[in-house]
Scaffold this active site. Structure first.
Site, PDB file in Angstrom:
ATOM      1  N   GLU A  47       6.590  -0.173  -5.362  1.00 54.17           N
ATOM      2  CA  GLU A  47       5.630  -0.657  -6.300  1.00 54.17           C
ATOM      3  C   GLU A  47       4.489  -0.309  -5.358  1.00 54.17           C
ATOM      4  OE1 GLU A  47       5.276  -0.619  -9.306  1.00 54.17           O
ATOM      5  OE2 GLU A  47       7.240  -2.060  -9.217  1.00 54.17           O
TER       6      GLU A  47
ATOM      7  N   GLY B 262       4.341   2.294   1.773  1.00 50.71           N
ATOM      8  CA  GLY B 262       5.657   3.042   1.063  1.00 50.71           C
ATOM      9  C   GLY B 262       5.953   4.403   1.649  1.00 50.71           C
TER      10      GLY B 262
ATOM     11  N   SER C  25       1.013  -1.156   0.034  1.00 48.49           N
ATOM     12  CA  SER C  25      -0.041  -0.158  -0.113  1.00 48.49           C
ATOM     13  C   SER C  25       0.928   1.378  -0.109  1.00 48.49           C
ATOM     14  CB  SER C  25      -0.694   0.089   1.247  1.00 48.49           C
ATOM     15  OG  SER C  25       0.072   0.078   2.449  1.00 48.49           O
TER      16      SER C  25
END
Ligand code: UN1
Length: 504
Positions: A261, A244, A240
């Site tokens: 990502e 991050g 999520s």
């Protein structure tokens, strides 16, 4: 909804796959393997302790020191062997993916195929880690760059691609001369044990250092150990945006590298010239496939006003017939959501969408009585791009917006915090090219006449803005897993300074 297997049947099926792969499950406490198919626990497992995690990183760091001087094509042999083992155990690993992530059979097999594909790609890459030769401004000098192995790569992965995302990172990292320490999602420990065991077998078979790969099973704390350890040169994290936002600054604070990502809020534009048969197929797979739990899932449909009613009607008809239920049943297209919490988040998002003026056109209800979290994928027509539409809810909700001009469509498309994947359905070439141009889609992935999900491994995968900016998988993503050295070599007896500087 189709009838479901029992938890005991799932347990036996998991055990059989694990046995064939060669995993001896050590039961314990601290972590449990569960299946979203019934929503029940399969086995208790022992979690990795903090000391064990530190030890694993130390061992991987030692293994890296030997591996970095192994010629890259020889490193490729390890990944070729992993690919062979994945081919041999494709069905076993797919079973575990279905059991733990709830993917339908075809998508679970597709995930393992994606792993095989990246292994093939990485084997080829092991002979193509090219640096450049650069024209030097000085006579008798050679200017070049060399790519060297980086170090230990920490891989943090999510439940929805429990094995493929690990393989994108690991296959590339290993040919690049790195070691890998993997912290998978707590929700998919059996897939992690199985994938890890296959790599162990490849390490044994090729005589490579065993500690080139270490698996950490556990919760957030063990992930934090990985994130904060200065021996981990690169942290490649999938999950999520919230995750991050924590990982990025922590790794940056110690000057480590990150590859993020994160969330997507992917949209498809449907132009008035679109082939609607093609669009309906592409949209339904991208929006309802994997029960809406891909980072590339289609969440927003931006449709020209002239075709909106017709398209929505056709989507509602297909949504009404989607077979939902046991992902092992060959007829099922939509399996369970991963947890009850995911179904609750979907219900809350639908409430909010309605409060913000949305109208549910199809689906949205929870099915069955308890057990697994089975939901009907939903189509919701929105009057405008409201707060909830701008958020990623990890569930099968497709918000439909309408537009009048192409400029308006692109503006709506880009007006969200995330920037992973996008697409347009159109037969107008100018429109297609404008969507792909610099002032078109702002995403890392932009497609024409196809949905937003299901990328091939050959391209670079990742996105912009809150998606995190990282690129994994194909193209030249390998560069993130290596360090670049620029080399200036003087093959004369004269010291020539750059920029015509004179000294001494
Ligand atoms: C993810 O959801 O984290 O493009 C990865 C796709 C897949 C990968 C998705 N190849 O949908």
């Amino acid at each position: 909804m189709s009838s479901l297997p029992t938890t005991q049947q799932l347990r036996e099926r998991a055990r059989a796959s694990l046995d064939r792969i060669g995993v001896a499950v050590v039961e314990g406490s601290g972590l449990s393997a569960r299946s979203p198919i019934t929503g029940e626990d399969l086995f208790g497992l022992r979690a990795t302790t903090d000391d064990e995690a530190r030890q694993a990183i130390a061992e991987a760091d030692q293994a890296f020191r030997a591996w970095r001087t192994t010629p890259a094509p020889v490193r490729g042999e390890l990944v070729r062997t992993l690919g062979d083992l994945l081919r041999a155990h494709k069905s076993d690993l797919a079973d575990l993916i279905t059991i733990e992530a709830g993917k339908i059979r075809s998508e679970a097999l597709g995930e393992v195929q994606e792993m095989i594909d990246i292994c093939d790609f990485a084997v080829g890459l092991s002979r193509q880690l090219y640096g450049r030769t650069i024209a030097s401004e000085r006579p008798g000098h050679r200017l070049a760059e060399t790519w060297h192995p980086l170090g230990v790569v920490g891989v943090i992965s999510a439940f929805n691609f429990p094995a493929a995302v690990w393989s994108w990172n690991t296959a590339i990292a290993l040919v690049c001369g790195d070691a890998v320490v993997w912290k998978p999602s707590e929700l998919t420990p059996l897939v992690s044990l199985a994938s890890s065991r296959l790599l162990d077998r490849a390490l044994e078979r090729t005589g490579a250092p065993r500690a080139l790969h270490r698996l950490l099973l556990g919760d957030r704390a063990v992930g934090e150990t990985l994130v904060d350890d200065p021996r981990v040169a690169l942290v490649s994290a999938t999950g999520s945006t919230r995750m991050g936002r924590e990982v990025g600054p922590r790794v940056a604070a110690r000057f480590g590298r990150v590859l993020l990502e994160l969330g997507g809020n992917n949209a498809t534009v449907v132009a008035p010239s679109a082939d609607l048969d093609l669009a309906v197929q592409g949209i339904v797979f991208a929006a309802a496939g994997t029960a809406g739990q891909r980072c590339t899932t289609l969440r927003r449909l931006i449709v020209h006003r002239d075709v909106a009613d017709q398209l929505v009607e056709r989507l509602a008809a297909v949504y009404g017939r989607l077979p939902i239920g046991d992902p092992f049943d060959e007829a099922t297209l939509v399996g369970p959501l991963i947890t009850d919490a995911a179904a609750d988040a979907m219900a809350a998002a639908l409430d909010r969408a309605q409060a913000e003026g949305g109208k549910i056109i199809s689906g949205g209800r929870r099915l069955g009585a308890g057990g697994g979290a089975y939901v009907e994928p939903a189509v919701v027509r929105m009057p405008k791009q409201t707060g909830i539409v701008r958020e990623e809810t990890f569930a099968p909700i497709l918000y439909v917006l309408t537009y009048d001009s192409f400029e308006e469509a692109v503006a709506l498309h880009n007006d969200v915090p995330q920037g992973l994947s996008s697409s347009i359905f159109t037969r107008d070439q100018q429109e297609a090219e404008r969507f792909l141009a610099a002032d078109g889609s702002d995403c890392g992935i932009a497609n024409v006449n196809i949905g937003t999900s299901g990328a091939e491994i050959g391209g670079a995968f990742g996105g912009e803005k809150e998606t995190g900016g990282g690129r994994e998988s194909g193209s030249d993503s390998w560069r993130a897993y290596m360090r670049r050295a620029t080399n200036t070599v003087n093959y004369t007896s004269t010291l020539a300074l750059a920029q015509n500087v004179s000294f001494l």
